[in-house]
Design a protein around this motif. Structure first.
Motif, PDB file in Angstrom:
ATOM      1  N   GLY A 103       6.249  19.065  -3.724  1.00 52.91           N
ATOM      2  CA  GLY A 103       5.634  18.786  -2.734  1.00 52.91           C
ATOM      3  C   GLY A 103       5.385  17.593  -1.952  1.00 52.91           C
ATOM      4  N   PHE A 104       5.010  17.711  -0.670  1.00 57.02           N
ATOM      5  CA  PHE A 104       4.719  16.841   0.374  1.00 57.02           C
ATOM      6  C   PHE A 104       4.205  17.218   1.284  1.00 57.02           C
ATOM      7  CE2 PHE A 104       6.219  13.532   3.949  1.00 57.02           C
ATOM      8  CZ  PHE A 104       7.143  12.996   3.285  1.00 57.02           C
ATOM      9  N   GLY A 105       2.943  16.092   0.193  1.00 59.06           N
ATOM     10  CA  GLY A 105       1.867  16.374   0.891  1.00 59.06           C
ATOM     11  C   GLY A 105       0.728  15.219   1.223  1.00 59.06           C
ATOM     12  N   GLN A 106      -0.353  14.895   1.313  1.00 61.73           N
ATOM     13  CA  GLN A 106      -0.273  14.044   2.624  1.00 61.73           C
ATOM     14  C   GLN A 106      -0.582  12.402   2.248  1.00 61.73           C
ATOM     15  OE1 GLN A 106      -4.891  15.700   2.915  1.00 61.73           O
ATOM     16  NE2 GLN A 106      -4.423  16.164   4.797  1.00 61.73           N
ATOM     17  N   ARG A 107      -0.787  12.167   0.388  1.00 63.33           N
ATOM     18  CA  ARG A 107      -0.008  11.079  -0.444  1.00 63.33           C
ATOM     19  C   ARG A 107       0.910  11.242   0.232  1.00 63.33           C
ATOM     20  NH1 ARG A 107      -2.710  10.157  -5.800  1.00 63.33           N
ATOM     21  NH2 ARG A 107      -5.318  10.957  -4.564  1.00 63.33           N
ATOM     22  N   LYS A 108       2.152  11.575  -0.262  1.00 66.03           N
ATOM     23  CA  LYS A 108       3.145  11.135   0.118  1.00 66.03           C
ATOM     24  C   LYS A 108       3.089  10.656   1.947  1.00 66.03           C
ATOM     25  CE  LYS A 108       5.510  12.994  -3.665  1.00 66.03           C
ATOM     26  NZ  LYS A 108       6.448  14.763  -4.115  1.00 66.03           N
ATOM     27  N   GLN A 109       3.190  11.303   2.277  1.00 64.30           N
ATOM     28  CA  GLN A 109       3.040  11.287   4.333  1.00 64.30           C
ATOM     29  C   GLN A 109       2.446  10.033   4.659  1.00 64.30           C
ATOM     30  OE1 GLN A 109       1.452  14.800   6.228  1.00 64.30           O
ATOM     31  NE2 GLN A 109       2.480  16.635   5.028  1.00 64.30           N
ATOM     32  N   ALA A 110       0.802   9.553   3.847  1.00 69.64           N
ATOM     33  CA  ALA A 110       0.848   8.623   4.195  1.00 69.64           C
ATOM     34  C   ALA A 110       1.200   7.435   3.149  1.00 69.64           C
ATOM     35  CB  ALA A 110      -0.573   8.599   3.355  1.00 69.64           C
ATOM     36  N   GLY A 111       2.061   7.344   2.754  1.00 64.70           N
ATOM     37  CA  GLY A 111       2.733   6.067   1.621  1.00 64.70           C
ATOM     38  C   GLY A 111       4.382   6.424   2.325  1.00 64.70           C
ATOM     39  N   GLY A 112       4.712   7.381   2.739  1.00 60.47           N
ATOM     40  CA  GLY A 112       5.712   6.763   4.005  1.00 60.47           C
ATOM     41  C   GLY A 112       5.451   6.333   5.661  1.00 60.47           C
ATOM     42  N   LEU A 113       4.597   6.857   5.652  1.00 64.76           N
ATOM     43  CA  LEU A 113       4.102   6.207   7.173  1.00 64.76           C
ATOM     44  C   LEU A 113       3.987   4.687   7.717  1.00 64.76           C
ATOM     45  CD1 LEU A 113       1.579   9.002   8.819  1.00 64.76           C
ATOM     46  CD2 LEU A 113       4.625   8.116   9.237  1.00 64.76           C
TER      47      LEU A 113
ATOM     48  N   ILE B 269       0.350  -0.956  -0.305  1.00 68.74           N
ATOM     49  CA  ILE B 269       0.238  -0.264   0.332  1.00 68.74           C
ATOM     50  C   ILE B 269       0.846   1.031  -0.247  1.00 68.74           C
ATOM     51  CG2 ILE B 269      -2.163   1.215   1.474  1.00 68.74           C
ATOM     52  CD1 ILE B 269      -2.879  -1.568   2.191  1.00 68.74           C
ATOM     53  N   GLY B 270       1.978   1.241   1.188  1.00 64.11           N
ATOM     54  CA  GLY B 270       3.100   2.437   0.978  1.00 64.11           C
ATOM     55  C   GLY B 270       3.438   3.269  -0.355  1.00 64.11           C
ATOM     56  N   VAL B 271       3.941   1.738  -1.367  1.00 69.85           N
ATOM     57  CA  VAL B 271       4.476   2.147  -2.161  1.00 69.85           C
ATOM     58  C   VAL B 271       3.603   2.364  -3.271  1.00 69.85           C
ATOM     59  CG1 VAL B 271       6.022   0.776  -4.370  1.00 69.85           C
ATOM     60  CG2 VAL B 271       6.794   0.353  -1.719  1.00 69.85           C
ATOM     61  N   GLY B 272       2.569   2.260  -3.473  1.00 67.76           N
ATOM     62  CA  GLY B 272       1.523   2.189  -4.315  1.00 67.76           C
ATOM     63  C   GLY B 272       0.865   3.436  -4.280  1.00 67.76           C
ATOM     64  N   LEU B 273       0.685   4.268  -2.892  1.00 70.18           N
ATOM     65  CA  LEU B 273       0.584   5.830  -2.760  1.00 70.18           C
ATOM     66  C   LEU B 273       1.509   6.440  -2.816  1.00 70.18           C
ATOM     67  CD1 LEU B 273      -0.732   5.521   1.068  1.00 70.18           C
ATOM     68  CD2 LEU B 273      -2.136   6.223  -1.327  1.00 70.18           C
ATOM     69  N   LEU B 274       2.844   5.993  -3.006  1.00 71.41           N
ATOM     70  CA  LEU B 274       4.406   6.855  -3.144  1.00 71.41           C
ATOM     71  C   LEU B 274       4.697   7.197  -5.022  1.00 71.41           C
ATOM     72  CD1 LEU B 274       7.035   5.885  -0.721  1.00 71.41           C
ATOM     73  CD2 LEU B 274       6.105   8.153  -0.667  1.00 71.41           C
ATOM     74  N   VAL B 275       3.835   5.455  -5.586  1.00 72.37           N
ATOM     75  CA  VAL B 275       3.749   6.097  -7.116  1.00 72.37           C
ATOM     76  C   VAL B 275       2.842   7.026  -7.273  1.00 72.37           C
ATOM     77  CG1 VAL B 275       3.850   4.762  -9.069  1.00 72.37           C
ATOM     78  CG2 VAL B 275       5.225   3.942  -7.224  1.00 72.37           C
ATOM     79  N   LEU B 276       1.595   6.477  -6.612  1.00 71.33           N
ATOM     80  CA  LEU B 276       0.444   7.262  -7.366  1.00 71.33           C
ATOM     81  C   LEU B 276       1.073   8.779  -7.076  1.00 71.33           C
ATOM     82  CD1 LEU B 276      -2.658   5.279  -6.395  1.00 71.33           C
ATOM     83  CD2 LEU B 276      -1.447   5.896  -8.320  1.00 71.33           C
ATOM     84  N   SER B 277       1.394   9.525  -6.474  1.00 72.62           N
ATOM     85  CA  SER B 277       1.937  10.646  -5.642  1.00 72.62           C
ATOM     86  C   SER B 277       3.093  10.897  -5.764  1.00 72.62           C
ATOM     87  CB  SER B 277       1.730  11.026  -4.197  1.00 72.62           C
ATOM     88  OG  SER B 277       2.758  10.178  -4.104  1.00 72.62           O
ATOM     89  N   ARG B 278       3.322   9.951  -7.590  1.00 67.35           N
ATOM     90  CA  ARG B 278       5.060  10.491  -8.004  1.00 67.35           C
ATOM     91  C   ARG B 278       5.435  11.665  -8.955  1.00 67.35           C
ATOM     92  NH1 ARG B 278       7.041   6.061 -11.887  1.00 67.35           N
ATOM     93  NH2 ARG B 278       4.539   6.629 -12.621  1.00 67.35           N
ATOM     94  N   GLY B 279       4.156  12.477  -9.389  1.00 70.58           N
ATOM     95  CA  GLY B 279       4.126  12.987 -10.235  1.00 70.58           C
ATOM     96  C   GLY B 279       4.190  14.636  -9.138  1.00 70.58           C
ATOM     97  N   THR B 280       3.252  15.236  -8.001  1.00 69.03           N
ATOM     98  CA  THR B 280       2.576  15.693  -7.720  1.00 69.03           C
ATOM     99  C   THR B 280       3.919  16.769  -6.991  1.00 69.03           C
ATOM    100  OG1 THR B 280       3.149  14.381  -5.736  1.00 69.03           O
ATOM    101  CG2 THR B 280       0.794  15.204  -7.224  1.00 69.03           C
TER     102      THR B 280
END
Length: 59
Positions: free
Chosen positions: A31-41, A18-29
């Protein structure tokens, strides 16, 4: 390497996916938004769960 607790190990693998999926989905954005924070967590949480599942951490 033996798996001590299969449930926590499986939860760790699921969190990693799930985390890697979220980080891949937020690749084009930018900053460090909520989706990247959730992926990192999720990735950090997966590391903890996998470590406990393998018996490296005793929590």
């Amino acid at each position: 390497m033996t798996i001590v607790d299969t449930t926590k190990f499986a939860i760790g693998i699921l969190f990693a996916i799930i985390g890697v999926g979220l980080l891949v989905l937020s690749r084009g954005t930018r900053g460090f938004g909520q989706r990247k924070q959730a992926g990192g967590l999720f990735v950090i949480g997966s590391a903890v769960f996998i470590s406990v599942g393998l018996g490296w951490l005793d929590l």
